[in-house]
Design a protein around this motif. Structure first.
Motif, short mmCIF file in Angstrom:
data_model
loop_
_atom_site.label_atom_id
_atom_site.label_comp_id
_atom_site.label_asym_id
_atom_site.label_seq_id
_atom_site.Cartn_x
_atom_site.Cartn_y
_atom_site.Cartn_z
N MET A 138 40.55 -105.14 81.79
CA MET A 138 39.88 -104.23 80.66
C MET A 138 39.62 -105.18 79.76
SD MET A 138 42.54 -101.34 79.31
CE MET A 138 43.43 -101.63 80.79
N PRO A 139 38.72 -104.82 78.92
CA PRO A 139 38.03 -105.36 77.73
C PRO A 139 38.94 -105.24 76.71
CG PRO A 139 36.77 -103.43 77.89
CD PRO A 139 37.82 -103.48 79.17
N GLU A 140 39.09 -106.33 75.74
CA GLU A 140 40.06 -106.36 74.57
C GLU A 140 39.11 -105.70 73.59
OE1 GLU A 140 42.46 -109.86 71.84
OE2 GLU A 140 40.79 -110.17 73.21
N ALA A 141 39.71 -104.86 72.68
CA ALA A 141 39.03 -104.08 71.69
C ALA A 141 39.30 -105.04 70.33
CB ALA A 141 39.54 -102.75 71.63
N ILE A 142 38.76 -104.54 69.24
CA ILE A 142 38.87 -105.24 67.96
C ILE A 142 39.53 -104.35 67.07
CG2 ILE A 142 37.63 -105.97 65.73
CD1 ILE A 142 35.28 -106.91 67.88
N LEU A 143 40.68 -104.28 66.63
CA LEU A 143 41.32 -103.56 65.77
C LEU A 143 41.06 -104.09 64.52
CD1 LEU A 143 43.92 -101.65 65.17
CD2 LEU A 143 45.33 -103.92 65.06
N CYS A 144 40.27 -102.94 63.66
CA CYS A 144 39.89 -103.19 62.44
C CYS A 144 40.63 -103.42 61.37
CB CYS A 144 38.48 -102.67 62.26
SG CYS A 144 37.42 -102.64 63.66
N GLU A 145 41.68 -102.72 61.24
CA GLU A 145 42.71 -102.40 60.20
C GLU A 145 43.24 -103.95 59.65
OE1 GLU A 145 45.80 -99.04 59.77
OE2 GLU A 145 46.73 -100.67 61.10
N GLY A 146 43.20 -104.01 58.36
CA GLY A 146 43.74 -105.39 58.08
C GLY A 146 42.61 -106.57 58.02
N LYS A 147 41.29 -106.27 58.45
CA LYS A 147 40.55 -107.17 58.71
C LYS A 147 39.36 -107.10 57.59
CE LYS A 147 41.25 -108.71 63.45
NZ LYS A 147 41.71 -107.77 64.18
N SER A 148 38.77 -108.22 57.19
CA SER A 148 37.54 -107.78 56.13
C SER A 148 36.45 -107.31 57.14
CB SER A 148 37.50 -109.31 55.34
OG SER A 148 37.07 -110.09 56.34
N PRO A 149 35.36 -106.90 56.34
CA PRO A 149 34.05 -106.66 56.95
C PRO A 149 33.62 -107.99 57.65
CG PRO A 149 33.98 -105.50 54.94
CD PRO A 149 35.34 -106.18 55.03
N GLU A 150 33.67 -109.01 56.94
CA GLU A 150 33.16 -110.22 57.57
C GLU A 150 33.84 -110.75 58.73
OE1 GLU A 150 34.01 -109.99 54.34
OE2 GLU A 150 32.14 -109.81 53.67
N GLN A 151 35.22 -110.61 58.68
CA GLN A 151 36.03 -110.86 59.93
C GLN A 151 35.57 -109.85 60.98
OE1 GLN A 151 39.89 -110.68 58.31
NE2 GLN A 151 40.06 -112.71 58.39
N ILE A 152 35.34 -108.78 60.97
CA ILE A 152 34.86 -107.79 61.83
C ILE A 152 33.55 -108.06 62.52
CG2 ILE A 152 34.47 -105.37 62.36
CD1 ILE A 152 36.43 -104.63 60.14
N ALA A 153 32.61 -108.44 61.56
CA ALA A 153 31.18 -108.67 62.02
C ALA A 153 31.14 -109.90 62.89
CB ALA A 153 30.35 -109.02 60.86
N ALA A 154 32.07 -110.94 62.43
CA ALA A 154 32.24 -112.24 63.19
C ALA A 154 32.55 -112.03 64.67
CB ALA A 154 32.85 -113.04 62.61
N ALA A 155 33.59 -110.97 64.80
CA ALA A 155 34.38 -110.61 65.97
C ALA A 155 33.31 -109.82 66.85
CB ALA A 155 35.64 -109.69 66.05
N ILE A 156 32.55 -109.14 66.30
CA ILE A 156 31.81 -108.25 67.10
C ILE A 156 30.64 -109.33 67.52
CG2 ILE A 156 29.76 -106.66 66.80
CD1 ILE A 156 31.25 -105.09 64.67
N ASP A 157 30.21 -110.13 66.87
CA ASP A 157 28.89 -111.06 67.34
C ASP A 157 29.47 -111.90 68.63
OD1 ASP A 157 27.24 -110.50 65.38
OD2 ASP A 157 27.40 -112.43 64.10
N GLN A 158 30.77 -112.19 68.23
CA GLN A 158 31.31 -113.25 69.50
C GLN A 158 31.62 -112.40 70.55
OE1 GLN A 158 34.80 -115.12 68.11
NE2 GLN A 158 34.46 -117.00 69.03
N ALA A 159 31.88 -111.08 70.48
CA ALA A 159 32.25 -110.38 71.73
C ALA A 159 30.94 -110.06 72.20
CB ALA A 159 32.78 -108.76 71.14
N LEU A 160 29.90 -109.70 71.61
CA LEU A 160 28.58 -109.42 72.06
C LEU A 160 27.73 -110.50 72.81
CD1 LEU A 160 27.02 -106.65 69.75
CD2 LEU A 160 28.51 -106.36 71.80
N GLN A 161 28.26 -111.89 72.59
CA GLN A 161 27.71 -112.75 73.43
C GLN A 161 27.91 -112.86 74.71
OE1 GLN A 161 28.69 -116.17 71.12
NE2 GLN A 161 27.91 -115.61 69.32
N GLY A 162 29.30 -112.41 75.10
CA GLY A 162 29.71 -112.31 76.63
C GLY A 162 29.76 -110.97 77.18
N ALA A 163 29.38 -109.89 76.45
CA ALA A 163 29.67 -108.42 77.05
C ALA A 163 28.44 -107.57 76.56
CB ALA A 163 30.80 -108.12 76.77
N ASP A 164 28.12 -106.61 76.84
CA ASP A 164 27.17 -105.78 76.44
C ASP A 164 27.52 -104.93 75.52
OD1 ASP A 164 25.30 -106.41 78.56
OD2 ASP A 164 25.84 -104.91 79.96
N ASN A 165 29.18 -104.43 75.28
CA ASN A 165 29.51 -103.77 74.27
C ASN A 165 30.78 -104.07 73.80
OD1 ASN A 165 30.93 -102.55 76.04
ND2 ASN A 165 29.19 -101.21 76.64
#
Lengths: 212, 212, 212, 212, 212, 212, 212, 212
Positions: free
Chosen positions: D16-43
């Motif tokens: 199962m893919p890990e999801a990003i729990l956005c609560e308690g994270k800044s928009p910058e932290q979320i954006a960085a996590a998305i970038d990293q995720a999309l390097q290894g997966a489609d979504n």
């Protein structure tokens, strides 16, 4: 066996003798503590001494109703009562009498008023004039602790609330009565720990000063 | 947007219309629920409708003190009060009035008695004869909830206790008042959830039967 | 020994005799309370009287299943049941029968419905028509207390919820059932303390008025 | 700024893919996590992404009702629903839809049943035949959580209870609903954390196996 | 004596026989329930049947380690294990075996893995390949409940957490283990009540469908 | 608007004027209560009056540090301090000064001792001789509340503990400090509600008798 | 009977032998664990071994005061004490001595300081110079746990707080002492679970490194 | 304004400078405390200083990620790290960095290991050899706190657990992680208050001795 050190210098410092809390101690530990106490004083108060343990020890003055004992020689105080001890229900009497015994041991005469819970408000109203004469009242109640608030609205003295563990369900072993005392919509109420008749008596003794 | 299904068949089954609890709903969700309700009935009760949200909706009868509104056409009941609603303090009035409005919406006239907390016991004793005439009394109090027990000892009717979240520290947002009601040394007291004036009124309506 | 004062004037004031809660009292205290009660009345109700203690006392009418006794002379009420007492599980029966006995002592006939918990919803649905005839239903359930909400949605009468301490783990000795009753998504439910069948019966008696 | 490491190897290990729990994270932290995720997966799935924060990010598929987003390219699953998601009240819908979206993201079609709380038992009975067809049902309810028990008695599938923080007073932000699920007098119920629609969907995904 | 009604129609409706929870019931009540059960079925499962009570009854198949009994005629299932039951410590075994016995009674073969708590992580890692083959794992642990999270990160199947009351102090009779399961930073974990091995097995049985 | 009834007869009955707790009241409600109060008395004390609300009212004597105001004409008391108010940390000062202001309003001079928490034990030891002269000490502390016990061992007077909500995590908004006061291994300590500086001062006023 | 697997490889990995927690185990389970342990080591520590169970086993070195035993051959450490173990009251001694025995078993000499609770502050001040020499102090106290904070302000070493379940009412079986340790206004305090003298000794052993 | 007394003699007595906890203090109070501190020392540490307040003060060295500042002149320590600070998730980093900054301020170099929670066990196993070199490890985790136990089983050093308030529902603002640390089935773990990175660093500093 663990050595039990009795604090002999205590009366000089804070004006009050230390008592021996017997709960959680073995008869041997209690006996050792008494021995040590009586080397430096004429008597010593024992609290939470259940009858079964008391029988194994030779306590000159044991009281089954309050689970207290006084080892050594001792005279109860004479004179007019200076404190009222008010118990809401029959089941609150052990704790109320622990307070009365402690006051007596400290040389302070006190009067007992029993079974005056607010479910039967008239009983409490009947004695309110009398209670209004005291500077300090020790109030003992479990369950909802409603007596603390009512009492505080009837008398000018300070009300020392002793919540008891009497009750079941949401009484939560005295927590509800304690919280009712502290969250009271009345003022002039202070509280001690659940079932701590000894502590209430000590606080009142400090107010008046020890008289022994 | 989430569809809001209003239970139009409810009055037939359990004899009482469903109300719309507005807390936690958006103005759009509330408006949709009102629309649906008014298709099958002449009016609908809205509870916990804060003024800021109420302004965004067109409620024919909004009451700021109880945070309740009635949408549609509606007539308040006439006649002698059948229920007493007793509030301990000024801060308990919003909840007390939610109960009064709900009773009125259900067609049951009721009388309000305000600021009769037991810290000033005389105020409550002054009206005890009057209160003794009611078969059911809704009692609203926060903090220590001592009024529930005292009231129950003064009157023969059933006391429906509504603990409120008024208070601080060990009041625990109404938990202490709730526990005091339930752990009462008196009998004849039943309780509803903290701040639930609506629920107390519904229970009393069930006792009398809906009159609309 | 502590004097036990029985409140003989109570019926006049609030329309109901005081009962003797035996839990936490010694056989001697109970016997004294009975003696005092029977000086001013024909009979007295004893609650939470466990069989072991009951054997030491001479109670004319002791009931092992509800842990209740009635001292003195007494006649059970006749006539159609006016209240339903509904128990979710076998283990809830002691509390349910404490309610039934208290109602009987107060002169109010009642009907028992046992083992109708909502895990087997059909049993409850089967009797819902019958239950819908009662103005008041005493509902007794532990564990999740889901029966309170379901029942309240099926009948127009008021539901007096008696949560019981049956269950383990997060049942928390009845707290979960109590909270479920109070936080119910249905309305028309009021609650008494955990295991307090006596209190539920007293509240219902106040609704109907004492009939003795 | 804190580096956010996205676990790219996860699908291989536990399916199962890990999801990003956005609560308690800044928009910058979320954006960085998305970038990293999309390097290894489609979504990648984003949960608890409130609208205010979502606006600051460029999420291709954001859903306001469930506070979820899916970054990258993604196709919803087709076919017959394999899971039912049942919500008791309107206020429970955000959590129910978090579960639905998570299931969809995992490739599992599911059906929503809304506003079927047990206060109006008939609504639930009406769909019980339909619900009996599912091997697993995600049940979402706050307040008293009575729906969990009733549902479990009506269907043969496993009931995954998601208690919600809907309610006030003794609802205790979902604790009462959670305890009702766990202390249920029925069996076949398992629970996840309060408001954890995502977690319920993940557990069900594990049952069926990930289908992407 | 209270009549004990056994729910004979249950298997048809929800696909699973009702068991008799013996805790809190007298030997007479248990015997009556067994009699009734065996009129409509070949056998019945008894849980939480302590040895002292079991001795007074004639149970054909009693197991001291799990405190379970099966009355009537019964054959254990054969074939490959379909579920793993994993116990963290020696003291968790009673609960783990209650789950195993319940699964067996439902016709589902299962494998036991004992003493694999995460304080000695290697034991758990050693069997992780093996555990990864199961679609569902019942995990039994007390104290900190750390095993639930670790296990969930190692295997693709669903983890049904059974917190146990093993531990002292802040373990709070299983509450900490329960909360750790629900608040886990991993996903794929669902929980049942503290010590509820029976409930975990029932949930898993529903997943697979009853096989008897 | 809700009528606010000020209890003008109170001083006669229990020897102390009622104060107006401003928290949870609107400026209009506070102004009405002041008006009513000043019809029967020269002045009235206002507590928990935050600066933002105070600005909207015309209070002759407002104190920002204690959030108290005195409406009407008033003279602070002169003479030697009769009570010590001891604050553990800088953050405890608002509550300590509420106690000081209340004492002053009641005509009782008092002395403040600030920042003497027991983490720096020497500061407290330095003033212990001085503190030993007082019959009553109001002790204000949050976090662990260790000061209450240490103080009680150093002085012969009664210690009125005011736990504060200062702290985080397991401080639990003052609960830990409150419990430490009540569970103290020392004696002579009584407690009031969390942050209740006003209540502590009222209790002490009752001890000495009101002097106005 | 459940197999008890003793972790023989543990010392190599984390530098410390596993002990056998006897609470909740039968004598047979304990004996089996000892047997297994002694196959791979010269000795093994047993904790929470009550005298009644100890009598049934042949433990070469059993200590009644700490409820600990050491099976196999073993030599106590010699040399200067490296750790101080400080107990507040007589009732805290069992836990303090569990810590002392565990340290000894790990080869670390330690010194005991008994009955130095802060109600009698002088006793603690008298030994503060001595205690200041230790890098680590294990402090054992129940009730209000005030000793932890005072101690931490007197010495430069780290204070490992062991709250005990000694006390009643709001002591809450050690919770208040635990919270006082964690919420301390002093720094340098770390805590272990209530009554966990063994755990405190293990933490200290890790600091110094095992010496056996 | 309240005078803020800074404890200048503290380093001499317990070997560590006092820090200024800024939470709950006004900018004026913080500035006054800094002034006083810098009269007797070269620098002072400020904790829980949120960016909004920090902007109003002139702090030479403010760090936004840890909410810490150091006023005055100061040099970070050089040399090999002596302590490891391990954070489970991204959201735990603020607290972890408060610990790192405090260690640095005390002259102790430390290494950070981020995002190694046990849901992805391999990350933690990958660095376990490295972590095994440290005598003390500060472990920072919220939610279920499972990392504390796993870590303690992998390394021989002492684990100072800092539970964080990260999580929702039954995470209870850090209580579950705290209890998991204390109730751990592993040993060698000690805990500080929730979110108290500063306190963990101080305890470790005491172990090594202050190096400034």
């Amino acid at each position: 066996m663990a050595d039990v050190i009795y604090d002999r210098d205590r009366p000089d410092r804070i004006g009050m003798p230390e008592a021996i809390l017997c709960e959680g101690k073995s008869p041997e530990q209690i006996a050792a503590a008494i021995d040590q106490a009586l080397q430096g004083a004429d008597n010593v108060l024992l609290t939470r001494l259940v009858p079964a343990i008391a029988e194994e020890l030779s306590i000159s003055d044991y009281d089954e109703e309050s689970w207290t004992g006084i080892a050594g020689t001792w005279e109860p105080p004479a004179g007019e009562p200076r404190v009222a001890v008010v118990a809401a229900g029959t089941s609150d009497l052990r704790v109320a009498r622990e307070a009365l015994r402690t006051l007596a041991y400290h040389g302070i005469p006190a009067a007992e008023y029993a079974d005056v819970g607010v479910a039967g408000l008239w009983r409490l109203l009947d004695i309110s004039e009398e209670l209004a004469e005291y500077r300090a009242i020790i109030a003992v109640a479990g369950m909802d602790g409603a007596m603390f608030t009512v009492l505080s609205g009837l008398v000018p003295g300070v009300v020392v609330a002793v919540p008891t563990s009497i009750g079941y369900g949401v009484s939560r072993d005295g927590e509800t009565a304690l919280h009712a005392a502290l969250a009271s919509c009345a003022q002039g109420i202070v509280a001690v720990n659940i079932d701590n008749g000894y502590g209430a008596a000590c606080a009142v003794t400090r107010l008046f000063g020890l008289d022994r």
